[in-house]
Scaffold this active site. Sequence first.
Site, short mmCIF file in Angstrom:
data_model
loop_
_atom_site.label_atom_id
_atom_site.label_comp_id
_atom_site.label_asym_id
_atom_site.label_seq_id
_atom_site.Cartn_x
_atom_site.Cartn_y
_atom_site.Cartn_z
N TYR A 141 0.31 -1.24 -0.11
CA TYR A 141 0.19 -0.18 0.36
C TYR A 141 0.70 1.00 -0.21
CZ TYR A 141 -4.47 -2.24 0.76
OH TYR A 141 -5.47 -2.73 0.48
N LYS A 191 3.57 -14.90 3.26
CA LYS A 191 4.49 -15.91 2.77
C LYS A 191 5.56 -16.76 2.19
CE LYS A 191 2.89 -18.22 -1.10
NZ LYS A 191 1.86 -19.33 -1.72
N ASP A 223 -2.51 -18.81 1.88
CA ASP A 223 -2.74 -19.62 0.47
C ASP A 223 -3.30 -20.36 1.95
OD1 ASP A 223 -0.55 -20.31 1.20
OD2 ASP A 223 0.22 -21.35 -1.08
N ASP A 247 -5.95 -7.17 4.51
CA ASP A 247 -7.19 -7.03 3.80
C ASP A 247 -8.00 -7.93 2.98
OD1 ASP A 247 -8.67 -5.21 2.31
OD2 ASP A 247 -7.91 -5.07 -0.08
N ASP A 251 -11.88 -9.58 4.51
CA ASP A 251 -13.30 -9.60 3.65
C ASP A 251 -13.83 -10.96 4.21
OD1 ASP A 251 -12.94 -6.72 3.01
OD2 ASP A 251 -13.55 -7.62 0.70
C1 IPM Z 1 -10.50 -1.35 3.63
C2 IPM Z 1 -10.61 -0.74 2.22
C3 IPM Z 1 -9.68 0.06 1.86
C4 IPM Z 1 -8.19 -0.74 2.08
C5 IPM Z 1 -9.62 0.01 0.77
C6 IPM Z 1 -10.86 1.08 0.80
C7 IPM Z 1 -8.26 1.81 0.13
O1 IPM Z 1 -11.19 -1.92 1.39
O2 IPM Z 1 -10.70 -0.64 4.27
O3 IPM Z 1 -10.29 -2.83 4.13
O4 IPM Z 1 -7.53 -1.13 0.99
O5 IPM Z 1 -7.67 -0.87 3.13
MG MG Z 2 -10.71 -4.12 2.16
#
Ligand code: IPM
Ligand code: MG
Length: 369
Positions: A141, A191, A223, A247, A251
């Site tokens: 990032y 990794k 993975d 990240d 999710d």
């Molecule tokens: C998160 C989001 C952010 C990230 C984006 C919106 C920049 O996906 O907070 O997980 O990648 O950190």
């Molecule tokens: Mg995210």
Amino acid sequence: MQLKITVLEGDGIGPEVTRQAVGVLRAVAGIYGHRFEFAERLIGGAAIRQHDSPLPTVTLDACLASDAVLLGAVGAPEFDALPAHQRPEAGLLLLRQALGDYANLRPAVAYDVISAASPLRPEIAQGADILIVRELLGGLYFGEPRGVTSDNGHSVAVNTMRYSVPQVERVARVAFAAASKRRRKVTSVDKANVLETSQLWRQTVSRVARDYPEVTLDHLYVDACAMHLITNPRRFDVILTENLFGDILSDEAAVITGSLGMLASASIGGDVGLFEPVHGSAPDIAGRGTANPFGAIASAALLLRYSGGLEQEAETVEEAIRSVLNAGYRTPDINAGSGGFLASTAEIGKLVAEAVAEVADTRHAYHAV
Ligand code: IPM
Ligand code: MG
């Protein structure tokens, strides 16, 4: 307790869910006799439209001068074609960096009453209670060099994954400290079979672990972790990982809960904490009153805990969320097969705020006995 809170509603469903979180904070302030001052500023696409910048100086200054920042979501399709540094998301990344919040805490908890909303079989998801600690200011990032150049007439894009020992150490300490107050297990995810950054990560985490003898450490490749997360989520207590892996895995972890809308996050380590739901701006459902505000409200609970040191109040909000879920109220994303009834974003917010009063009463009565 007095807290100055900068509110950044952002884009898409950001405003509607953040308003519910603010409503719950107001309820907490009223019941417990705190003074919370809220100041709204623009970020993301909303800020680009007004100020031509995803993080205007007025916004950043307000954030730096406050005790905590409560954020909704950033991102809007109209800016999709812009280069990374001009997009709404750049505002959020700059803010995290300016606040110095290097540790991002993302709890993923399976609530039994909405287990049917998860595609995982209940016997797999039930009882899962994971805390993902994501490194937030390093890796791909922020690594330099980055950008697009050309090579023999072809475009070439470069990003750099970079980690220093101090960067790994400080976030590792957050993970171990958190684990020592939970089930005392850290799984560090990397990794290391391929990446030098991961080898350094693994060595550093192993060294930090010696300062926390009460905590067990294991290592997983990212993975494999992705697989274990949905085949055996109960094997995890605290997951410690670098920025991009965190990240992605957070999710994925939302699937355990049933919906990304349930997940909250706290970004800490700097002078000012930043609290935001894990979900994005969901432009497709924005403005309809169907967005799930539980993640935003749970983020407000984390704000009370980490920026206010108000553990009791944080627990009250978390209990209020549970009681509204137990009473059967659902947004569409968590309603599948759960036998509940649909409520709007604002209705859920109001119900949680009311439940805060009830929970506080019960807790007070209990403590008074
Ligand atoms: C998160 C989001 C952010 C990230 C984006 C919106 C920049 O996906 O907070 O997980 O990648 O950190
Ligand atoms: Mg995210």
